[in-house]
Design an enzyme around this catalytic site. Structure first.
Site, PDB file in Angstrom:
ATOM      1  N   ARG A  13       0.684  -1.277   0.283  1.00 25.81           N
ATOM      2  CA  ARG A  13      -0.021  -0.170   0.034  1.00 25.81           C
ATOM      3  C   ARG A  13       0.868   1.246   0.189  1.00 25.81           C
ATOM      4  O   ARG A  13       1.088   2.024  -1.056  1.00 25.81           O
ATOM      5  CB  ARG A  13      -0.805   0.013   1.099  1.00 25.81           C
ATOM      6  CG  ARG A  13      -2.045   0.661   1.306  1.00 25.81           C
ATOM      7  CD  ARG A  13      -1.660   2.438   1.671  1.00 25.81           C
ATOM      8  NE  ARG A  13      -1.122   2.234   3.074  1.00 25.81           N
ATOM      9  CZ  ARG A  13      -0.519   3.269   3.647  1.00 25.81           C
ATOM     10  NH1 ARG A  13      -0.356   4.568   2.767  1.00 25.81           N
ATOM     11  NH2 ARG A  13       0.109   3.131   4.806  1.00 25.81           N
ATOM     12  N   CYS A 243       4.612   8.909   0.510  1.00 27.42           N
ATOM     13  CA  CYS A 243       2.888   9.443   0.113  1.00 27.42           C
ATOM     14  C   CYS A 243       2.844  10.158  -1.025  1.00 27.42           C
ATOM     15  O   CYS A 243       3.794  11.404  -0.947  1.00 27.42           O
ATOM     16  CB  CYS A 243       2.546   9.995   1.197  1.00 27.42           C
ATOM     17  SG  CYS A 243       0.847  10.736   1.075  1.00 27.42           S
TER      18      CYS A 243
HETATM   19  P1  HMG Z   1     -12.953  13.917  -2.641  1.00 28.84           P
HETATM   20  O1  HMG Z   1     -12.498  14.335  -4.142  1.00 28.84           O
HETATM   21  O2  HMG Z   1     -13.012  15.043  -1.826  1.00 28.84           O
HETATM   22  O3  HMG Z   1     -14.115  13.052  -2.694  1.00 28.84           O
HETATM   23  O4  HMG Z   1     -11.701  12.687  -2.239  1.00 28.84           O
HETATM   24  P2  HMG Z   1     -15.557  13.330  -2.786  1.00 28.84           P
HETATM   25  O5  HMG Z   1     -16.469  12.853  -1.766  1.00 28.84           O
HETATM   26  O6  HMG Z   1     -15.848  14.845  -3.158  1.00 28.84           O
HETATM   27  O7  HMG Z   1     -16.091  12.483  -3.933  1.00 28.84           O
HETATM   28  C1  HMG Z   1     -15.672  12.718  -5.431  1.00 28.84           C
HETATM   29  C2  HMG Z   1     -15.720  11.246  -6.092  1.00 28.84           C
HETATM   30  O8  HMG Z   1     -14.913  10.407  -5.599  1.00 28.84           O
HETATM   31  C3  HMG Z   1     -17.281  10.716  -5.882  1.00 28.84           C
HETATM   32  O9  HMG Z   1     -17.351  10.081  -7.350  1.00 28.84           O
HETATM   33  C4  HMG Z   1     -17.013   9.563  -5.119  1.00 28.84           C
HETATM   34  O10 HMG Z   1     -17.975   8.572  -5.131  1.00 28.84           O
HETATM   35  C5  HMG Z   1     -15.624   9.207  -5.043  1.00 28.84           C
HETATM   36  P3  HMG Z   1     -18.300  10.570  -8.611  1.00 28.84           P
HETATM   37  O11 HMG Z   1     -19.749  10.709  -7.735  1.00 28.84           O
HETATM   38  O12 HMG Z   1     -17.642  11.844  -8.994  1.00 28.84           O
HETATM   39  O13 HMG Z   1     -18.248   9.544  -9.622  1.00 28.84           O
HETATM   40  N1  HMG Z   1     -15.290   8.630  -3.737  1.00 28.84           N
HETATM   41  C6  HMG Z   1     -14.482   7.355  -3.780  1.00 28.84           C
HETATM   42  N2  HMG Z   1     -14.227   6.508  -4.552  1.00 28.84           N
HETATM   43  C7  HMG Z   1     -13.742   5.315  -4.128  1.00 28.84           C
HETATM   44  N3  HMG Z   1     -13.166   5.193  -3.025  1.00 28.84           N
HETATM   45  C8  HMG Z   1     -13.572   6.135  -1.774  1.00 28.84           C
HETATM   46  C9  HMG Z   1     -14.203   7.464  -2.448  1.00 28.84           C
HETATM   47  N4  HMG Z   1     -14.705   8.387  -1.712  1.00 28.84           N
HETATM   48  C10 HMG Z   1     -15.077   9.197  -2.543  1.00 28.84           C
HETATM   49  N5  HMG Z   1     -13.450   6.129  -0.706  1.00 28.84           N
HETATM   50  C11 HMG Z   1     -10.795  11.420  -0.783  1.00 28.84           C
HETATM   51  C12 HMG Z   1     -11.874  12.401  -0.890  1.00 28.84           C
HETATM   52  C13 HMG Z   1     -10.785  11.086   0.819  1.00 28.84           C
HETATM   53  C14 HMG Z   1     -11.754  10.078  -1.451  1.00 28.84           C
HETATM   54  C15 HMG Z   1      -9.737  11.359  -1.547  1.00 28.84           C
HETATM   55  O14 HMG Z   1      -8.932  12.696  -1.148  1.00 28.84           O
HETATM   56  C16 HMG Z   1      -8.563   9.934  -1.319  1.00 28.84           C
HETATM   57  O15 HMG Z   1      -9.152   9.043  -1.858  1.00 28.84           O
HETATM   58  N6  HMG Z   1      -7.564  10.407  -0.607  1.00 28.84           N
HETATM   59  C17 HMG Z   1      -6.530   9.443  -0.411  1.00 28.84           C
HETATM   60  C18 HMG Z   1      -5.321   9.544  -0.683  1.00 28.84           C
HETATM   61  C19 HMG Z   1      -4.252   8.712  -0.181  1.00 28.84           C
HETATM   62  O16 HMG Z   1      -4.644   7.410  -0.277  1.00 28.84           O
HETATM   63  N7  HMG Z   1      -3.167   9.106   0.116  1.00 28.84           N
HETATM   64  C20 HMG Z   1      -2.064   8.341   0.535  1.00 28.84           C
HETATM   65  C21 HMG Z   1      -2.394   7.875   2.012  1.00 28.84           C
HETATM   66  S1  HMG Z   1      -0.707   7.742   2.635  1.00 28.84           S
HETATM   67  C22 HMG Z   1      -0.600   8.697   4.184  1.00 28.84           C
HETATM   68  O17 HMG Z   1      -1.733   9.151   4.319  1.00 28.84           O
HETATM   69  C23 HMG Z   1       0.420   8.549   5.125  1.00 28.84           C
HETATM   70  C24 HMG Z   1       0.725   7.058   5.598  1.00 28.84           C
HETATM   71  O18 HMG Z   1       1.288   6.254   4.802  1.00 28.84           O
HETATM   72  C25 HMG Z   1       1.705   7.162   6.917  1.00 28.84           C
HETATM   73  C26 HMG Z   1       2.941   7.774   6.613  1.00 28.84           C
HETATM   74  O19 HMG Z   1       3.604   7.527   5.636  1.00 28.84           O
HETATM   75  O20 HMG Z   1       3.292   8.746   7.343  1.00 28.84           O
HETATM   76  C27 HMG Z   1      -0.462   6.422   6.341  1.00 28.84           C
END
Ligand code: HMG
Ligand code: MG
Length: 307
Positions: A13, A243
């Site tokens: 991941r 990230c």
């Molecule tokens: P958003 O664009 O604000 O979402 O993203 P929204 O609620 O406005 O929805 C927009 C569209 O996305 C809609 O679809 C939703 O259904 C869809 P449409 O109607 O336009 O067709 N949607 C989704 N689809 C699939 N799965 C979902 C989902 N949610 C909405 N869960 C959101 C907000 C949180 C979804 C987005 O910002 C996102 O996915 N972010 C994740 C980013 C990520 O994974 N970053 C890496 C993590 S690494 C980290 O954080 C650090 C860590 O590794 C520790 C470290 O290293 O320190 C943990």
């Protein structure tokens, strides 16, 4: 008896999410099988995030289902989990049948906005809803706090603020909080300082550390954490990843091979077979077509000096 250290493998991941090459579900499944064959007991198989935001995590539902079905047949159960940012992601987590998820918050407003497109307060409102659904479905919840030692956008991060956030996350009902040095800036002095502040507030059995080796300090930080009584660490096979929303500043999660080598050398148990893990690293490196930063992966196990 030597003490067991928990290692959470995040390469599938946190590792692959930062690679330009997008791995198929089938290749990620091969990686998971390589890791379980090496004795890895905690594996993040993916993230139920928007594929527009992190295309590398496509097919996480299918991987989650495969992992659940493999676990049903296995005599030794593996703790498979996946990241969940919101209720939409939680619906996929429930469908997958996984028994553990991780929510992921930030220690700064800027990173929260960049990474999950909401403020820190909004993120905790989302987390509350996720935890309610998780409880209903008997799913364990782990929590991440990223940028706990410094932020790519805001610089210094107040330790008092990190302590408050850890308490807030534990109050939600997560069983463990992983403190992320997302951009690899922490030094042992800083780690000791933060753990000293957390000591009177939080049981250390509820903490894990997630170090990046961006500036070569990850193992020193592990050592500082062990000295303070922390026995849970995240790491990534080969040192894959980082990230994608950390402004290009987040290379090199701590390599699992390096962590395991040091822990075994110090007499700790991990349950991981280093030889097999290095073989998995070799396979991933070939698939990626570029080298990975793991020191032990590159050097191999010492054969001649009886270590
Ligand atoms: P958003 O664009 O604000 O979402 O993203 P929204 O609620 O406005 O929805 C927009 C569209 O996305 C809609 O679809 C939703 O259904 C869809 P449409 O109607 O336009 O067709 N949607 C989704 N689809 C699939 N799965 C979902 C989902 N949610 C909405 N869960 C959101 C907000 C949180 C979804 C987005 O910002 C996102 O996915 N972010 C994740 C980013 C990520 O994974 N970053 C890496 C993590 S690494 C980290 O954080 C650090 C860590 O590794 C520790 C470290 O290293 O320190 C943990
Ligand atoms: Mg990381």
């Amino acid at each position: 008896m030597s003490r067991k250290v928990k290692i959470v493998e995040v390469g599938i991941r946190d590792g692959l999410q930062n690679e330009n090459k997008i791995f198929s579900v089938s290749d990620r499944w091969k990686m998971i099988n390589g890791l379980t064959a090496s004795g890895v007991q905690h594996i993040e198989v993916g993230a139920f995030v928007s594929p527009r935001w992190v295309p590398q995590m496509h097919g996480s539902l299918s991987l989650g289902k495969k992992a659940v079905s493999k676990n049903k047949r296995a005599s030794k159960k593996i703790n498979y989990s996946a990241l969940v940012p919101n209720e939409r992601g939680m619906q996929d987590a429930i469908k997958s049948g996984l028994k553990e998820i991780s929510i992921f918050g930030a220690c700064t407003e800027s990173f929260s906005k960049k990474n999950i497109n909401c403020s820190m307060n909004e993120s905790f409102e989302r987390f509350k809803k996720i935890v309610i659904l998780a409880k209903k479905n008997k799913i364990k919840v782990r929590g991440y706090l990223s940028m706990a030692f410094g932020c790519a956008y805001e610089g210094r991060v107040s330790q008092a603020k990190v302590v408050q956030l850890v308490e807030k996350m534990l109050d939600l009902g997560v069983y463990e909080v992983s403190l992320g040095d997302t951009i690899g800036v922490a030094t042992p002095k800083q780690v000791r300082g933060l753990l000293d502040k957390l000591n009177s507030k939080v049981a250390f059995t509820k903490l894990a550390m997630h170090f990046h080796d961006t500036r070569g300090t990850a193992l020193a930080n592990v050592l500082a954490s062990l000295d303070q009584g922390i026995y849970a660490f995240d790491s990534s096979v080969g040192g894959l990843g980082g990230c994608p929303y950390a402004g290009g500043a987040s290379s090199g999660n701590l390599a699992t091979e390096d962590l395991v080598y040091m822990l075994h050398g110090m007499g700790f148990k991990t349950g991981i077979n280093l030889t097999k893990l290095i073989a998995t690293y070799g396979w991933i490196q070939k698939r990626l077509d570029h080298s990975l930063p793991s020191h032990v992966g590159r050097a191999g196990e010492p054969k001649t000096i009886g270590i």
